[in-house]
Motif scaffolding. Structure first.
Motif, short mmCIF file in Angstrom:
data_model
loop_
_atom_site.label_atom_id
_atom_site.label_comp_id
_atom_site.label_asym_id
_atom_site.label_seq_id
_atom_site.Cartn_x
_atom_site.Cartn_y
_atom_site.Cartn_z
N THR A 1 0.42 -0.81 -0.34
CA THR A 1 -0.41 -0.14 -0.10
C THR A 1 0.54 1.52 -0.20
O THR A 1 1.99 1.45 1.01
N PRO B 1 -4.07 7.17 -0.08
CA PRO B 1 -4.02 5.84 -1.28
C PRO B 1 -3.49 5.73 -2.19
O PRO B 1 -4.25 7.06 -2.83
N ARG C 1 -2.56 0.23 -4.37
CA ARG C 1 -2.21 -0.91 -3.61
C ARG C 1 -2.22 -1.48 -4.49
O ARG C 1 -3.04 -2.52 -6.37
N THR D 1 0.98 5.42 0.01
CA THR D 1 0.10 6.21 0.50
C THR D 1 0.80 7.61 0.12
O THR D 1 2.35 7.63 0.36
#
Length: 163
Positions: A82, A90, A93, A84
């Motif tokens: 993930t 985010p 992913r 960020t």
């Protein structure tokens, strides 16, 4: 004194060769089980790496580093990342399959000798970041085992993309 003068150029050359001007970030984390057992990646252990992106016009390559022991039981490793952004939202992913051993022969891949092997997988090639600032990458083992034995360390490396 004469030995020192002979060694100085060799040491300087070695230090220069170790520096990569395209490297933005690299960090690795050793893994242990909640009980302190070495070489175990617990499913609840989600190492997070924070790096700074100073230039939004530059493209970057993001690599995942994996160190495994020879007694790792599988030929592959599933890792979910993930990413960020600085705003806490985010960016991406994705689930990655990494081949640590040849599926047919069982021979270890990566660099190493004896019973320890290092791998570097290009996870996010030619990545463009829309904001400057700190980004975080969280890694999760996705092998559906609470205690994944044989994974010694994981890490992230970020380089400026060179076309």
């Amino acid at each position: 004194m004469r030995v020192f003068r002979c060694l100085l150029p060799a040491v300087s050359l070695l230090l220069l060769a170790a520096c990569n001007p395209n490297e933005v970030y690299e960090k690795n984390t050793d893994l242990k089980s909640p009980l302190g057992e070495p070489y175990v990646w617990a499913v609840q252990d989600k190492p997070t790496f924070e790096f700074e992106i100073p230039d939004t016009t530059q493209h970057y390559d993001v690599y995942f580093n994996i160190r495994n022991a020879a007694d790792y039981e599988y030929y592959n490793l599933y890792v979910k990342h993930t990413l960020t952004g600085p705003d806490g939202k985010p960016v991406s992913r994705l689930l990655h399959q990494m081949l640590l051993m040849d599926p047919k022969t069982g021979e270890p891949r990566g660099d190493g000798s004896g019973d320890i092997f290092d791998h570097r997988f290009l996870a996010l090639p030619n990545q463009k970041f829309s904001q400057t600032g700190p980004y975080k990458v969280m890694l999760e083992q996705y092998m559906r085992q609470d205690q994944l034995r044989g994974i010694m360390a994981v890490g992230v490396r970020v380089l400026k993309h060179v076309p």
